[in-house]
Design a protein around this motif. Structure first.
Motif, PDB file in Angstrom:
ATOM      1  N   UNK A   1       0.862  -1.089   0.038  1.00 28.90           N
ATOM      2  CA  UNK A   1      -0.089   0.202   0.105  1.00 28.90           C
ATOM      3  C   UNK A   1       0.897   1.213   0.088  1.00 28.90           C
ATOM      4  N   UNK A   2       1.779   1.431   0.753  1.00 30.70           N
ATOM      5  CA  UNK A   2       2.631   2.228   0.834  1.00 30.70           C
ATOM      6  C   UNK A   2       3.402   2.655  -0.283  1.00 30.70           C
ATOM      7  N   UNK A   3       3.826   1.713  -0.863  1.00 32.99           N
ATOM      8  CA  UNK A   3       4.674   1.989  -2.085  1.00 32.99           C
ATOM      9  C   UNK A   3       3.746   2.309  -3.295  1.00 32.99           C
ATOM     10  N   UNK A   4       2.607   1.678  -3.456  1.00 35.23           N
ATOM     11  CA  UNK A   4       1.566   2.206  -4.278  1.00 35.23           C
ATOM     12  C   UNK A   4       1.111   3.644  -4.321  1.00 35.23           C
ATOM     13  N   UNK A   5       0.913   4.146  -2.906  1.00 36.62           N
ATOM     14  CA  UNK A   5       0.788   5.712  -2.630  1.00 36.62           C
ATOM     15  C   UNK A   5       1.963   6.314  -2.847  1.00 36.62           C
ATOM     16  N   UNK A   6       3.071   5.865  -2.644  1.00 42.32           N
ATOM     17  CA  UNK A   6       4.387   6.635  -2.850  1.00 42.32           C
ATOM     18  C   UNK A   6       4.568   7.074  -4.248  1.00 42.32           C
ATOM     19  N   UNK A   7       4.050   5.816  -5.070  1.00 39.56           N
ATOM     20  CA  UNK A   7       4.441   6.294  -6.693  1.00 39.56           C
ATOM     21  C   UNK A   7       3.169   7.204  -7.422  1.00 39.56           C
TER      22      UNK A   7
END
Length: 569
Positions: free
Chosen positions: A312-318
């Motif tokens: 989830x964090x990687x997705x939102x970071x991108x």
């Protein structure tokens, strides 16, 4: 739209542990019709003071109370492990949570489950958040189960600020989910939560005595009850007397596909294999430009084998921060393939089961349910008189996955496997049967039976006999059998006249171990049907099941050649 709030960083009316890296505030935000929604905002902070820098916002919209007290302990949505929201605040995001109207600390009455009123409320909240001085203007939506539904719902209202949606364990086709095969049989028909739960919500900042909270919860008595809503609209085109609309079309989400698939919005969907919504999660991935991951486990359960919070964090970071972390270059889909007590994460640019040829196993009728066979070679014609057991029930409040129905079902079992056999995708059953009444339900389960006789349900599905007519799906449906659910297509059974009931079972990625057997169980009722006592008098008392080459079968998507022990089959 002016919010009723107090300054950021001011003390709330709870005994929450102090987190110096988070500054919280809560307030009422008036909607277009004046109904006030309880909103909580968590900002990155240092020593308890909110940072002045702008940050993207991640928003979660819940019917389950964003902040409440349970046995003297504060419970907050921001701390639920499924979402990792507090960690997102620590990582430089603003996180906002809110109670939907008619629930928690919010005012108003809920008109319907995930309806367009909630969609517009969520869109207004998102746009308000995006305009705040602490926000960059980009918003992500997040949630699992009902909250996964609100994430999709709010996105369908097309608030311009939404740039990324992480939605889990929710549906693509609400009718097919709630009334799969024309039969209600999941947790959507559970009893209503008592208002005492909402009174346990934490009042917003500034409502020190809880007077506003009491006024808000009093309005919840006007909520539309969910079970009568679903029971009152038996067909996909039914008009709801409670909402005044064709409610299945209103709540979609497939009816809002154009809005959901609009350019500029990134999608990620998640489910677990032992969870009924997962077949809908895969349909979502087939219809939206979404990445997808399927893990082991039950409803919204965090898999030990997969770090969902990190994804989830990687997705939102991108997609909210613009971090070039390579998530877009990974294979679109990933799923856990269970293999004995372990397994492996499979990554692919095709959805599980797509392109895999199914292997047919024929149901053989040997006169007794316990002696039915399941084999690659078609048996001679035969039939079995199966009597339905309706005096069944479940104590489970949320029956996410069925227990084996073996004691009350007609059973058809293979010989032991000589080698591992990998299942990938949706099995499909075609059952030739005749009922003794115009209406009857059929449930099918695919089971793995170990050498000791212990059985676990791998896949399950259901179909009302009157809903048997096949039709063309209004969306990409992975070439699976589709039943329209339209009232004009409902065709009562003719007592004693055989028909063929064809429907898919839920998907699975699973390696059946050597010496295990596969078993198909057929039943006329399931404990998850909460209204069995009311409807059983109108349902068939017996099914005559037919076997043979042109009769009953299951088509299983094996990625390997299935081999049975020599001399047994």
């Amino acid at each position: 739209m002016a919010a009723l709030l107090i300054p950021v960083g001011a003390p709330g009316q709870d005994a929450a542990p102090t987190d110096p890296r988070v500054a919280r505030q809560s307030f009422y935000l008036p909607m277009r019709d004046g109904v006030r929604i309880a909103v909580n905002v968590y900002r990155p902070a240092k020593d308890g003071a909110a940072l002045a820098t702008k940050a993207p916002v991640v928003f979660a919209f819940t019917p389950y109370r964003a902040r409440y007290v349970d046995k003297g302990k504060l419970v907050e949505l921001v701390d639920q492990p499924t979402f990792g929201l507090r960690d997102l605040v620590h990582s430089g995001y603003v996180v906002a949570t809110a109670d939907i109207r008619g629930k928690g600390a919010s005012f108003g009455a809920r008109r319907g489950f995930l309806d367009q009123t909630e969609a517009r409320d969520g869109a207004e909240i998102v746009q308000w958040l995006a305009r705040q001085p602490y926000a960059t203007g980009d918003v992500g939506l997040i949630g699992c189960s009902y909250l996964g539904g609100t994430a999709m719902l709010v996105a369908s209202a097309q608030p311009p600020a939404v740039k990324a949606v992480f939605s889990a364990a929710t549906d693509w086709d609400k009718y097919e989910f709630v009334r799969r095969g024309g039969i209600t049989g999941q947790f959507n028909t559970r009893p209503e939560d008592p208002l005492t739960g909402d009174y346990a919500s934490v009042p917003v900042d500034g409502d020190a005595g809880g007077a506003l909270l009491k006024q808000a919860v009093a309005q919840h008595a006007g909520n539309t009850p969910m079970a009568p809503l679903w029971y009152g609209i038996p067909y996909r085109d039914s008009m709801s007397a409670l909402t005044g609309t064709r409610f299945w079309e209103e709540v979609g989400p497939y009816t809002h596909k154009a809005a959901l698939a609009r350019p500029g919005v990134a999608w990620y969907v998640w489910g677990n294999w032992n969870d009924e919504p997962t077949e809908q999660v895969i349909r979502t991935a087939a219809n939206l430009p979404a990445k997808m991951i399927i893990g082991p486990g039950s409803h919204c359960e965090m898999p030990k084998q997969i770090d969902i919070n990190a994804i989830q964090k990687t997705f939102f970071d991108r997609y909210l921060k613009g971090v070039r972390n390579g998530i877009e270059t990974e294979p679109k889909y990933a799923w856990w393939r269970q293999d004995g007590s372990g397994g492996a994460l499979i990554r692919s640019n095709r959805l599980p089961g797509v392109g895999i040829k199914r292997t047919t196993l024929f149901l053989g009728m040997a006169g007794q349910a316990s002696a039915g066979t399941l084999a690659r070679t078609a048996p001679g014609a035969g039939r079995f008189d199966y009597r339905v057991e309706y005096d069944i029930s479940t104590d489970a409040y949320f029956p996410f996955w069925p227990d084996t129905p073996d004691a009350r079902a007609a059973l058809f079992t293979t010989a032991p496997l000589a080698a591992p056999a990998t299942i990938e995708g949706y099995p499909i059953v075609s059952i030739k049967a005749a009922a003794d009444m115009p209406e009857g339900d059929l449930f099918a389960y695919l089971e793995d039976v170990d050498p000791s006789g212990k059985a676990v349900v791998l896949a399950q599905g259901r179909l009302a006999g009157s809903h048997r007519k096949l039709a063309k799906a209004p969306y990409a449906d992975l070439d699976l059998p589709y039943h329209s659910g339209l009232q004009r297509d409902a065709t009562p059974l003719v007592p004693g006249e055989p028909v063929t009931l064809t429907f898919e079972l839920s998907p699975r990625s699973y390696v059946v171990q050597p010496h295990h057997r596969l078993r198909v169980a057929l039943a006329g009722a399931d404990p998850r049907q909460r209204n069995l006592a009311e409807i059983k008098s109108g349902l068939t008392k017996r099914w005559m099941l037919y076997g043979g080459a042109a009769a009953s079968r299951i088509d299983i998507p094996f990625t390997t050649t299935v081999q049975f022990e020599t001399g047994v089959q």
